[in-house]
Design an enzyme around this catalytic site. Structure first.
Site, mmCIF file in Angstrom:
data_model
loop_
_atom_site.group_PDB
_atom_site.id
_atom_site.type_symbol
_atom_site.label_atom_id
_atom_site.label_comp_id
_atom_site.label_asym_id
_atom_site.label_seq_id
_atom_site.Cartn_x
_atom_site.Cartn_y
_atom_site.Cartn_z
ATOM 1 N N ARG A 169 -1.524 2.367 1.824
ATOM 2 C CA ARG A 169 -1.803 3.402 2.917
ATOM 3 C C ARG A 169 -0.351 3.277 3.528
ATOM 4 N NH1 ARG A 169 -6.545 0.562 3.073
ATOM 5 N NH2 ARG A 169 -8.416 2.006 3.123
ATOM 6 N N LYS A 214 -7.586 -2.467 6.184
ATOM 7 C CA LYS A 214 -8.548 -2.412 7.296
ATOM 8 C C LYS A 214 -9.178 -3.695 7.657
ATOM 9 C CE LYS A 214 -8.796 2.602 6.733
ATOM 10 N NZ LYS A 214 -9.862 3.734 6.523
ATOM 11 N N HIS A 286 -0.159 9.984 2.104
ATOM 12 C CA HIS A 286 -1.448 9.678 1.384
ATOM 13 C C HIS A 286 -1.414 10.466 -0.084
ATOM 14 C CE1 HIS A 286 -4.506 7.272 2.983
ATOM 15 N NE2 HIS A 286 -5.455 7.885 2.279
ATOM 16 N N ARG A 289 -1.085 7.667 -2.490
ATOM 17 C CA ARG A 289 -2.042 6.902 -2.615
ATOM 18 C C ARG A 289 -3.023 7.681 -3.466
ATOM 19 N NH1 ARG A 289 -4.884 2.481 -0.360
ATOM 20 N NH2 ARG A 289 -7.222 2.951 0.192
ATOM 21 N N HIS A 312 -11.015 -0.370 -0.929
ATOM 22 C CA HIS A 312 -11.956 0.206 -0.792
ATOM 23 C C HIS A 312 -13.321 -0.694 -0.797
ATOM 24 C CE1 HIS A 312 -10.806 4.568 -2.133
ATOM 25 N NE2 HIS A 312 -10.096 4.277 -0.959
ATOM 26 N N TYR A 321 -12.303 10.213 -6.960
ATOM 27 C CA TYR A 321 -11.264 10.101 -7.676
ATOM 28 C C TYR A 321 -11.591 10.536 -9.388
ATOM 29 C CZ TYR A 321 -8.471 8.501 -4.009
ATOM 30 O OH TYR A 321 -7.744 8.318 -2.795
#
Length: 342
Positions: A169, A214, A286, A289, A312, A321
């Protein structure tokens, strides 16, 4: 009695300190909960239980008076605001913030039951990630520059090569420090054990990037040869030029004044390169990504490997995806299966 504003402040300290969420996530929670509190202060005074809520869920009132109808009413308000309804995804995001808060309030005993448990967000239309082709990625990277006598071009090329090589990111990329780019020898198994040589330009092993995502979760992502060469060139010939313009910082990517490159500045870098490349599609940070994940899957990578590389928490997030590559899979099937061809 625990007032709503005090409860929100306590919750935000909890997610920032104990859960270690990024300041951007905490700021988003704060904005969403401020909107929720402001709506409560002006919403109709009677909820579905029939109790008079006159000021009962205002910022100075007992958070224990929150009810399911308050949360459901807030969701309905967002979807039909006079000044313009929010998109389903935006409503879902704000409801997620409220849910996280009310779950915390229930755990702390401020409310007898979580009032948001049974409230569902509006169904959002399915939207596939937008990737660009390998050819367009190459055009975009070439447009970044990278001449030896151009520090800005060297930095921009290194940033964009790293984004595409790692799927990071933009906030993760600009948050990198120089020591996060590490070279591991064949015998090294743990980039944190001190055995690897710090810096992309040292050693003959595999270059990796330690990415902090994150929730301060770290993952290690390999750095391909093109990205490694671009980062090495930037570190040797460009970063010192930027570094001497400001105070010492461990940041990998520096701005014009020698401080850490901001997300906004990185976004402008990518937009400028897209314009020079003449790409008609909308290109954002993005996009790298999305393209990283899509191209890996098209090349035969396992979806769970891609999940780990992207950071993730759930493989379900990564599996979207696989829908992007459906056309390619159909073509492969029709070419390879003996009874697919007529």
């Amino acid at each position: 009695m625990t007032t709503l504003d005090r409860a929100v402040d306590t919750y935000l300290r909890h997610v920032a300190v104990e859960r270690g969420l990024s300041r951007h996530t905490v700021s988003a929670y704060r904005r969403d909960l401020t909107v929720f509190a402001e709506w409560l202060a002006t919403a109709p005074e009677v909820h579905s239980e029939g109790a008079d809520r006159a000021g009962g869920a205002s910022a100075t009132a007992d958070v224990g008076r929150l009810a399911r109808a308050d949360v459901a009413g807030f969701v309905a308000h967002l979807a039909s605001r006079p000044e313009g309804p929010l998109a389903p995804r935006s409503v879902a995001r704000m409801l997620s913030s409220v849910r996280s808060f009310t779950a915390f309030a229930a755990a702390e005993g401020w409310v007898p039951l979580d009032p948001a448990t049974a409230v569902r967000p509006p169904k959002a239309p399915s939207r596939l990630p937008k990737a660009i082709s390998v050819h367009d990625v190459e055009r975009l990277l070439e447009a970044a520059g990278g001449a030896d006598d151009d520090p800005v071009g060297l930095r921009d090329r290194a940033l964009m090569e790293l984004l595409y090589a790692t799927g990071a990111r933009i906030s993760e990329a600009v948050g990198l420090s120089v020591d996060d780019v590490t070279t591991l020898s064949d015998s090294d198994s743990d980039p944190d054990d001190g055995a690897g040589a710090s810096g992309a330009g040292r050693g003959d092993g595999v270059a990796v990037v330690k990415v902090t995502g994150k929730g301060n979760k770290q993952r290690v992502v390999p750095l391909g040869s093109y990205a490694r060469a671009a980062v090495e060139a930037y570190l040797v010939r460009a970063r010192p030029v930027f570094a001497e313009r400001g105070p010492s910082t461990p940041a990998l990517f520096l701005g014009a004044r020698g401080a850490r490159l901001s997300r906004q500045s990185a976004w402008l870098v990518i937009q400028a390169a897209a314009e020079r490349a003449g790409l008609a599609e909308h290109v954002s940070p993005h996009t790298f990504r999305h393209s990283f994940a899509t191209h890996l899957l098209e090349g035969g990578a396992d979806v769970r490997v891609v999940q780990e590389l992207l950071g993730h928490a759930s493989v379900a997030t990564t599996q979207i995806y696989t829908l992007v590559t459906a056309d390619m899979l159909r073509d492969v099937y029709q070419t390879a299966h003996p009874r697919a061809r007529r």
